[in-house]
Design a protein around this motif. Sequence first.
Motif, PDB file in Angstrom:
ATOM      1  N   ALA A 164       0.800  -1.236   0.000  1.00 47.50           N
ATOM      2  CA  ALA A 164       0.000   0.000   0.000  1.00 47.50           C
ATOM      3  C   ALA A 164       0.830   1.281   0.000  1.00 47.50           C
ATOM      4  CB  ALA A 164      -0.986   0.013   1.164  1.00 47.50           C
TER       5      ALA A 164
ATOM      6  N   ILE B  85      -3.124  -6.211   2.703  1.00 46.40           N
ATOM      7  CA  ILE B  85      -2.159  -5.147   2.945  1.00 46.40           C
ATOM      8  C   ILE B  85      -1.117  -5.590   3.966  1.00 46.40           C
ATOM      9  CG2 ILE B  85      -1.831  -2.761   3.647  1.00 46.40           C
ATOM     10  CD1 ILE B  85      -3.496  -3.049   1.120  1.00 46.40           C
TER      11      ILE B  85
ATOM     12  N   GLU C 141      -1.427   4.371   5.534  1.00 43.44           N
ATOM     13  CA  GLU C 141      -2.752   4.545   6.134  1.00 43.44           C
ATOM     14  C   GLU C 141      -3.652   5.382   5.230  1.00 43.44           C
ATOM     15  OE1 GLU C 141      -4.847   5.754  10.371  1.00 43.44           O
ATOM     16  OE2 GLU C 141      -2.804   6.431   9.967  1.00 43.44           O
TER      17      GLU C 141
ATOM     18  N   ASN D  35      -3.529   5.569   1.976  1.00 48.59           N
ATOM     19  CA  ASN D  35      -3.947   4.729   0.857  1.00 48.59           C
ATOM     20  C   ASN D  35      -4.981   3.689   1.287  1.00 48.59           C
ATOM     21  OD1 ASN D  35      -2.359   6.046  -1.021  1.00 48.59           O
ATOM     22  ND2 ASN D  35      -0.623   4.656  -0.781  1.00 48.59           N
ATOM     23  N   MET D  36      -4.805   3.143   2.491  1.00 50.93           N
ATOM     24  CA  MET D  36      -5.767   2.155   2.969  1.00 50.93           C
ATOM     25  C   MET D  36      -7.146   2.784   3.174  1.00 50.93           C
ATOM     26  SD  MET D  36      -3.446  -0.149   5.557  1.00 50.93           S
ATOM     27  CE  MET D  36      -4.789  -1.260   5.988  1.00 50.93           C
TER      28      MET D  36
ATOM     29  N   TYR E 170      -8.733   2.893  -0.145  1.00 49.47           N
ATOM     30  CA  TYR E 170      -9.265   1.573  -0.489  1.00 49.47           C
ATOM     31  C   TYR E 170     -10.582   1.317   0.239  1.00 49.47           C
ATOM     32  CZ  TYR E 170      -5.158  -0.318  -2.983  1.00 49.47           C
ATOM     33  OH  TYR E 170      -4.180  -0.580  -3.891  1.00 49.47           O
TER      34      TYR E 170
ATOM     35  N   LEU F 197     -10.649  -5.395   2.168  1.00 46.35           N
ATOM     36  CA  LEU F 197      -9.248  -5.410   2.576  1.00 46.35           C
ATOM     37  C   LEU F 197      -9.052  -6.412   3.699  1.00 46.35           C
ATOM     38  CD1 LEU F 197      -8.274  -1.627   2.906  1.00 46.35           C
ATOM     39  CD2 LEU F 197      -8.053  -3.088   0.907  1.00 46.35           C
TER      40      LEU F 197
ATOM     41  N   VAL G 171      -5.702  -7.049   6.631  1.00 47.71           N
ATOM     42  CA  VAL G 171      -4.363  -6.656   7.072  1.00 47.71           C
ATOM     43  C   VAL G 171      -3.534  -7.905   7.317  1.00 47.71           C
ATOM     44  CG1 VAL G 171      -3.065  -5.655   9.003  1.00 47.71           C
ATOM     45  CG2 VAL G 171      -5.029  -4.439   8.061  1.00 47.71           C
TER      46      VAL G 171
ATOM     47  N   CYS H  37      -8.281  -1.651  13.095  1.00 50.30           N
ATOM     48  CA  CYS H  37      -8.997  -2.688  12.341  1.00 50.30           C
ATOM     49  C   CYS H  37     -10.429  -2.844  12.859  1.00 50.30           C
ATOM     50  CB  CYS H  37      -8.261  -4.015  12.433  1.00 50.30           C
ATOM     51  SG  CYS H  37      -6.718  -4.050  11.497  1.00 50.30           S
TER      52      CYS H  37
END
Length: 230
Positions: free
Chosen positions: A25, A47, A69, A71-72, A75, A85, A87, A106
């Motif tokens: 990511a 990720i 973070e 970029n996540m 997403y 997603l 992790v 999360c």
Amino acid sequence: MFYEFIDFCVEENHTNFHITFVSNATIMPDIGYINKLKKFKSVQIEISIENFNLSNDYVRYPSNYLKIEENMKKYISFSDEKFSLVVRTVPQFLTLFKYDHLLKWCLENRICIDSNVIATPDFFMPALLPADIKKDIVLKLSHYIIDSKDIDNIRAINIRDTVNYKKNISENAKIIINSLQQPVDDAETLNRQAVEYCAKLDRIRKIHIKDYIPEILPLFEKHGYDNLIS
């Protein structure tokens, strides 16, 4: 090659299958490719990250957890029943000081975790942390353990299915706690090997571990890190 593969599948109308791929990511595809990915039966992006703090940047040098973070979150904004997603972490003794922060993130974002506790090199095993630090980490992680009877609609945990993200995070906390409580032989020798290994890397990278993981510094100083890095 990845983009070419996606283009080929879309152009050939061959998208009736599940697709999963791993990313760190640090970069992400533009909206055009996100829309192409959504043409598949389902997509899950795994990720690889250890935490949202500088310990991640140290272990996965020279990544930037803030950019990851960001970029996540992008997403997540595209997430739906077909696009999700997960992790993926490799818990080890350099990355567990604030692992509870990752669990909290999360939990807040309804993201499952797929962890594989480090096995080699053995000098990075979580159980090699000092006893007082392990006790503190266990206490923090314990807050994320929940009783199965408190969760509705329990199904077998499948990281492709985020419906049981709470149970998944709870089980992850249990795995980390168990790894911290494993018996170890000759911890002093293994600690020294870890310090020597990190000092060698830090000399090459021209960095100091105190700037990334200050919590580990007393252990490193005990085993001569400053002399090794100079």
